[in-house]
Scaffold this motif. Sequence first.
Motif, PDB file in Angstrom:
ATOM      1  N   SER A 175       0.835  -1.205   0.000  1.00  0.00           N
ATOM      2  CA  SER A 175       0.000   0.000   0.000  1.00  0.00           C
ATOM      3  C   SER A 175       0.866   1.251   0.000  1.00  0.00           C
ATOM      4  CB  SER A 175      -0.911  -0.010   1.234  1.00  0.00           C
ATOM      5  OG  SER A 175      -1.660   1.183   1.306  1.00  0.00           O
ATOM      6  N   ASP A 176       1.922   1.245   0.812  1.00  0.00           N
ATOM      7  CA  ASP A 176       2.833   2.392   0.864  1.00  0.00           C
ATOM      8  C   ASP A 176       3.573   2.575  -0.464  1.00  0.00           C
ATOM      9  OD1 ASP A 176       2.136   3.018   3.420  1.00  0.00           O
ATOM     10  OD2 ASP A 176       4.091   2.645   4.319  1.00  0.00           O
ATOM     11  N   LEU A 177       3.957   1.457  -1.077  1.00  0.00           N
ATOM     12  CA  LEU A 177       4.665   1.536  -2.359  1.00  0.00           C
ATOM     13  C   LEU A 177       3.784   2.167  -3.433  1.00  0.00           C
ATOM     14  CD1 LEU A 177       6.513  -1.905  -2.412  1.00  0.00           C
ATOM     15  CD2 LEU A 177       7.564   0.350  -2.222  1.00  0.00           C
ATOM     16  N   LYS A 178       2.525   1.786  -3.466  1.00  0.00           N
ATOM     17  CA  LYS A 178       1.596   2.372  -4.440  1.00  0.00           C
ATOM     18  C   LYS A 178       1.400   3.864  -4.168  1.00  0.00           C
ATOM     19  CE  LYS A 178      -0.911  -1.998  -4.980  1.00  0.00           C
ATOM     20  NZ  LYS A 178      -2.161  -2.729  -4.644  1.00  0.00           N
ATOM     21  N   ARG A 179       1.327   4.209  -2.891  1.00  0.00           N
ATOM     22  CA  ARG A 179       1.117   5.604  -2.505  1.00  0.00           C
ATOM     23  C   ARG A 179       2.312   6.472  -2.892  1.00  0.00           C
ATOM     24  NH1 ARG A 179       2.353   7.757   2.405  1.00  0.00           N
ATOM     25  NH2 ARG A 179       2.763   5.654   3.175  1.00  0.00           N
ATOM     26  N   THR A 180       3.517   5.967  -2.651  1.00  0.00           N
ATOM     27  CA  THR A 180       4.703   6.761  -3.000  1.00  0.00           C
ATOM     28  C   THR A 180       4.896   6.840  -4.512  1.00  0.00           C
ATOM     29  OG1 THR A 180       6.095   4.803  -2.637  1.00  0.00           O
ATOM     30  CG2 THR A 180       5.909   6.363  -0.823  1.00  0.00           C
ATOM     31  N   LEU A 181       4.545   5.770  -5.236  1.00  0.00           N
ATOM     32  CA  LEU A 181       4.654   5.823  -6.695  1.00  0.00           C
ATOM     33  C   LEU A 181       3.689   6.869  -7.256  1.00  0.00           C
ATOM     34  CD1 LEU A 181       6.166   4.541  -9.057  1.00  0.00           C
ATOM     35  CD2 LEU A 181       4.288   2.897  -9.287  1.00  0.00           C
ATOM     36  N   GLN A 182       2.504   6.951  -6.675  1.00  0.00           N
ATOM     37  CA  GLN A 182       1.548   7.981  -7.099  1.00  0.00           C
ATOM     38  C   GLN A 182       2.102   9.373  -6.819  1.00  0.00           C
ATOM     39  OE1 GLN A 182      -1.448   7.590  -8.808  1.00  0.00           O
ATOM     40  NE2 GLN A 182      -1.187   9.808  -9.002  1.00  0.00           N
ATOM     41  N   SER A 183       2.814   9.516  -5.710  1.00  0.00           N
ATOM     42  CA  SER A 183       3.431  10.808  -5.392  1.00  0.00           C
ATOM     43  C   SER A 183       4.442  11.219  -6.454  1.00  0.00           C
ATOM     44  CB  SER A 183       4.111  10.748  -4.018  1.00  0.00           C
ATOM     45  OG  SER A 183       3.177  10.747  -2.972  1.00  0.00           O
ATOM     46  N   ARG A 184       5.199  10.240  -6.967  1.00  0.00           N
ATOM     47  CA  ARG A 184       6.172  10.563  -8.023  1.00  0.00           C
ATOM     48  C   ARG A 184       5.441  11.015  -9.296  1.00  0.00           C
ATOM     49  NH1 ARG A 184       7.734  10.363  -3.782  1.00  0.00           N
ATOM     50  NH2 ARG A 184       8.940   8.656  -2.845  1.00  0.00           N
ATOM     51  N   LYS A 185       4.343  10.334  -9.621  1.00  0.00           N
ATOM     52  CA  LYS A 185       3.552  10.734 -10.788  1.00  0.00           C
ATOM     53  C   LYS A 185       3.026  12.155 -10.612  1.00  0.00           C
ATOM     54  CE  LYS A 185       1.793   6.061 -11.732  1.00  0.00           C
ATOM     55  NZ  LYS A 185       0.572   5.222 -11.776  1.00  0.00           N
ATOM     56  N   ASP A 186       2.523  12.447  -9.406  1.00  0.00           N
ATOM     57  CA  ASP A 186       1.980  13.780  -9.138  1.00  0.00           C
ATOM     58  C   ASP A 186       3.056  14.852  -9.273  1.00  0.00           C
ATOM     59  OD1 ASP A 186      -0.478  12.643  -8.629  1.00  0.00           O
ATOM     60  OD2 ASP A 186      -0.257  12.673  -6.447  1.00  0.00           O
ATOM     61  N   ALA A 187       4.262  14.542  -8.797  1.00  0.00           N
ATOM     62  CA  ALA A 187       5.360  15.513  -8.887  1.00  0.00           C
ATOM     63  C   ALA A 187       5.746  15.766 -10.339  1.00  0.00           C
ATOM     64  CB  ALA A 187       6.561  15.019  -8.087  1.00  0.00           C
ATOM     65  N   VAL A 188       5.751  14.710 -11.151  1.00  0.00           N
ATOM     66  CA  VAL A 188       6.037  14.880 -12.585  1.00  0.00           C
ATOM     67  C   VAL A 188       4.969  15.763 -13.219  1.00  0.00           C
ATOM     68  CG1 VAL A 188       6.197  13.702 -14.809  1.00  0.00           C
ATOM     69  CG2 VAL A 188       7.307  12.707 -12.800  1.00  0.00           C
ATOM     70  N   ASP A 189       3.693  15.478 -12.930  1.00  0.00           N
ATOM     71  CA  ASP A 189       2.604  16.284 -13.490  1.00  0.00           C
ATOM     72  C   ASP A 189       2.739  17.751 -13.086  1.00  0.00           C
ATOM     73  OD1 ASP A 189       1.465  14.070 -14.672  1.00  0.00           O
ATOM     74  OD2 ASP A 189       0.033  13.712 -13.048  1.00  0.00           O
ATOM     75  N   LEU A 190       3.134  17.980 -11.852  1.00  0.00           N
ATOM     76  CA  LEU A 190       3.238  19.342 -11.337  1.00  0.00           C
ATOM     77  C   LEU A 190       4.375  20.118 -11.993  1.00  0.00           C
ATOM     78  CD1 LEU A 190       2.557  21.558  -9.185  1.00  0.00           C
ATOM     79  CD2 LEU A 190       4.136  20.354  -7.646  1.00  0.00           C
ATOM     80  N   LEU A 191       5.521  19.469 -12.191  1.00  0.00           N
ATOM     81  CA  LEU A 191       6.739  20.187 -12.561  1.00  0.00           C
ATOM     82  C   LEU A 191       7.109  20.106 -14.035  1.00  0.00           C
ATOM     83  CD1 LEU A 191       8.850  19.151  -9.456  1.00  0.00           C
ATOM     84  CD2 LEU A 191       7.781  21.366  -9.865  1.00  0.00           C
ATOM     85  N   TRP A 192       6.537  19.173 -14.769  1.00  0.00           N
ATOM     86  CA  TRP A 192       6.940  18.979 -16.164  1.00  0.00           C
ATOM     87  C   TRP A 192       6.727  20.248 -16.995  1.00  0.00           C
ATOM     88  CZ3 TRP A 192       9.535  14.854 -18.134  1.00  0.00           C
ATOM     89  CH2 TRP A 192       9.714  14.821 -19.520  1.00  0.00           C
ATOM     90  N   THR A 193       5.580  20.872 -16.813  1.00  0.00           N
ATOM     91  CA  THR A 193       5.273  22.058 -17.626  1.00  0.00           C
ATOM     92  C   THR A 193       5.394  23.367 -16.846  1.00  0.00           C
ATOM     93  OG1 THR A 193       2.916  21.743 -17.150  1.00  0.00           O
ATOM     94  CG2 THR A 193       3.760  20.829 -19.209  1.00  0.00           C
ATOM     95  N   SER A 194       5.337  23.310 -15.511  1.00  0.00           N
ATOM     96  CA  SER A 194       5.424  24.558 -14.733  1.00  0.00           C
ATOM     97  C   SER A 194       6.841  25.103 -14.686  1.00  0.00           C
ATOM     98  CB  SER A 194       4.907  24.333 -13.307  1.00  0.00           C
ATOM     99  OG  SER A 194       5.734  23.419 -12.609  1.00  0.00           O
ATOM    100  N   GLU A 195       7.825  24.253 -14.950  1.00  0.00           N
ATOM    101  CA  GLU A 195       9.221  24.666 -14.964  1.00  0.00           C
ATOM    102  C   GLU A 195       9.791  24.574 -16.380  1.00  0.00           C
ATOM    103  OE1 GLU A 195      11.596  25.715 -12.622  1.00  0.00           O
ATOM    104  OE2 GLU A 195       9.848  26.108 -11.359  1.00  0.00           O
ATOM    105  N   LYS A 196      10.522  25.590 -16.775  1.00  0.00           N
ATOM    106  CA  LYS A 196      11.221  25.558 -18.064  1.00  0.00           C
ATOM    107  C   LYS A 196      12.598  24.946 -17.836  1.00  0.00           C
ATOM    108  CE  LYS A 196       8.745  29.499 -19.988  1.00  0.00           C
ATOM    109  NZ  LYS A 196       8.839  30.862 -20.571  1.00  0.00           N
ATOM    110  N   TRP A 197      12.630  23.639 -17.886  1.00  0.00           N
ATOM    111  CA  TRP A 197      13.831  22.916 -17.476  1.00  0.00           C
ATOM    112  C   TRP A 197      14.674  22.462 -18.667  1.00  0.00           C
ATOM    113  CZ3 TRP A 197      13.807  18.061 -19.556  1.00  0.00           C
ATOM    114  CH2 TRP A 197      12.563  17.510 -19.890  1.00  0.00           C
TER     115      TRP A 197
END
Length: 434
Positions: A175-197
């Motif tokens: 359960s924790d592994l699924k939760r942390t993997l979702q957190s990584r997905k959320d971070a990618v969604d948040l930062l992929w376009t909001s930052e000009k990297w």
Amino acid sequence: MVLFKKKIKPRVCLIGLDGVPLSMLKHFFQKGIMPEFAELALQGSLVPMSSAIPEISAVSWTSFMTGTNPGTHGVFGFTDILPQSYELKYMNFNDCKVLTIWDRLGSLGKRSVIINQPATYPARKLSGVLISGFGASDLFKAVYPAKYIRPLRRRDYQIDIVQIRASEDYQVLMSDLKRTLQSRKDAVDLLWTSEKWDYFELIITGTDRLLHYLWAALDDQDHPLYPEVLAYFRELDQLISDVVHRFQKLTNQKETINGLFILSDHGFCTLEHEVYLNTWLKNEGLLSYSRDAPHSLLDVSPETQAFILDPGRLYINRKGKFPRGEVREAQVEKIKKQIKAKLMTLEYDQKKVVQNVFDKSEIYSGQLVEQAPDLIIESQPGFNMKGALNEPHLFKGTSATGMHTGAGAFCFNDDLPDESLHIDQLAQKILRYF
């Protein structure tokens, strides 16, 4: 009229899969468990890579992100000894003494997004965004710049699993592994376009946690968690595919993968026994304590010649270096040779326990080599070296079923040499893109 094609600026996208061995990855390809990565692997070079020594995340990921070895960056383990004492400190990002990949990119005017990088806590200023990974305890100190703390909290961002709870209940672990993997997905969604990297890095550490506790379930169809373990890797495969497709779209590459890296920081194998090397030193008459039940290294006696820190880091109790050290410099080489010779003959159930014993001068270079342990003990696969002081048994079983190996890591890129790489070589390969 001459039409000028718009120049695409160089970018690099890197995905790290903590602890995933190349052998397991190829097995998953054959079984159809990670079909997206399997298809991607046909487009580039998938090669073996050797890890840092010792092969633990604090050392290997620091070696990766700096492009240097521990004798230069200064991180030799999760803990180290304070100068002129026996007191231990937990290593953190401030103990890394050299520039990282993203520091060097920042000096070139480039921006980086770093998600879940181990050994980067507390987060420090950079040109871009950093979310610290393993070793971070407080999200407020794990995120730079601070403006991203609130958006991450709204998404219930999780830094890591709760290891004590997960080790007691494997359903909680999954359960924790699924939760942390979702957190990584959320971070990618948040930062992929909001930052000009220019450089985007995503590290998945849940793979390491899963392999420690559920290595035995990987290929055992009768294991109750076998379906869930495979489901985790299938979901990871989809995450990799999503990031790769985003990168291809962003760089107008369609089917090519120029600037993409996928790698692991060390390998994994079956864990058979933990080996308590301070117990071995005590049995050999090389380690003694000032009390019957030692609480810490502060209880080491002046008669002690050597002691061990996790994982297999041996220190000679030198006079002038340690408060109760009585070993003179003229004796050091003789003691090291004796210890190495004896360790190389150590067996359990007619199996060799030690693969190699390295002198620090053999494997480290740089201005911080003198801070390194005197000997670094590399185990044979299956034997995990431990440094506890008050364990009565030399060999002991454990609930964990998997352990790290220095060999077995991998790296994937569009163009890599056929020969094996070392993890500290990747920084330069990445920087060449810019």
